[in-house]
Design a protein around this motif. Sequence first.
Motif, PDB file in Angstrom:
ATOM      1  N   ASN A   5       5.765  -0.995  -7.283  1.00  0.00           N
ATOM      2  CA  ASN A   5       4.446  -1.613  -7.254  1.00  0.00           C
ATOM      3  C   ASN A   5       3.408  -0.506  -7.352  1.00  0.00           C
ATOM      4  N   TRP A   6       2.813  -0.339  -8.526  1.00  0.00           N
ATOM      5  CA  TRP A   6       1.906   0.771  -8.762  1.00  0.00           C
ATOM      6  C   TRP A   6       0.634   0.669  -7.935  1.00  0.00           C
ATOM      7  N   ILE A   7       0.257  -0.534  -7.555  1.00  0.00           N
ATOM      8  CA  ILE A   7      -0.958  -0.689  -6.750  1.00  0.00           C
ATOM      9  C   ILE A   7      -0.762  -0.064  -5.373  1.00  0.00           C
ATOM     10  N   LEU A  10      -0.954   3.639  -5.791  1.00  0.00           N
ATOM     11  CA  LEU A  10      -2.342   4.062  -5.983  1.00  0.00           C
ATOM     12  C   LEU A  10      -3.103   4.079  -4.661  1.00  0.00           C
ATOM     13  N   ILE A  11      -2.953   3.012  -3.886  1.00  0.00           N
ATOM     14  CA  ILE A  11      -3.635   2.934  -2.590  1.00  0.00           C
ATOM     15  C   ILE A  11      -3.139   4.045  -1.671  1.00  0.00           C
ATOM     16  N   GLY A  12      -1.826   4.268  -1.649  1.00  0.00           N
ATOM     17  CA  GLY A  12      -1.279   5.345  -0.821  1.00  0.00           C
ATOM     18  C   GLY A  12      -1.805   6.706  -1.240  1.00  0.00           C
ATOM     19  N   GLY A  13      -1.857   6.952  -2.541  1.00  0.00           N
ATOM     20  CA  GLY A  13      -2.384   8.227  -3.030  1.00  0.00           C
ATOM     21  C   GLY A  13      -3.838   8.429  -2.666  1.00  0.00           C
TER      22      GLY A  13
END
Length: 139
Positions: A5-7, A10-13
Amino acid sequence: MVEFNWINGLIGGILIGISATILLAFNGRIAGISGMVNGAISFNKNDAWRWLFMLGMLAGGAIYEFILSTQPTPTSKFAPLTMIIGGLIVGFGTRMGSGCTSGHGVCGLGRLSVRSLVAVLTFLSTAFVTVFIVRHLLN
């Protein structure tokens, strides 16, 4: 295999970047985990922030895993002894490289450090070769 899940990535990054920036801006410290752990085990009373930062990382992971995640994180099939040996080798490497992937990759690259760029390229190259050997030559 679990679908990525790329979202969430992204949020984690973004959260990692924000936390590293806040730590640098307000404490003047780099959010490198190996240096943070090394300083924390010295038990200096001025280093309580290190313990709070690490506690926050563990709490964040636990909150995601047990409350927010829609599916459990996949487990590793590596033997515990292999994981321990790998961890010790990584620890030795972080001392040799004057920092770990988080310190060089997140903070060093953000500060445009050439030394960190060389370190990250070395980490990634070694990881690529290791995965190729483990997945394709040893199987």
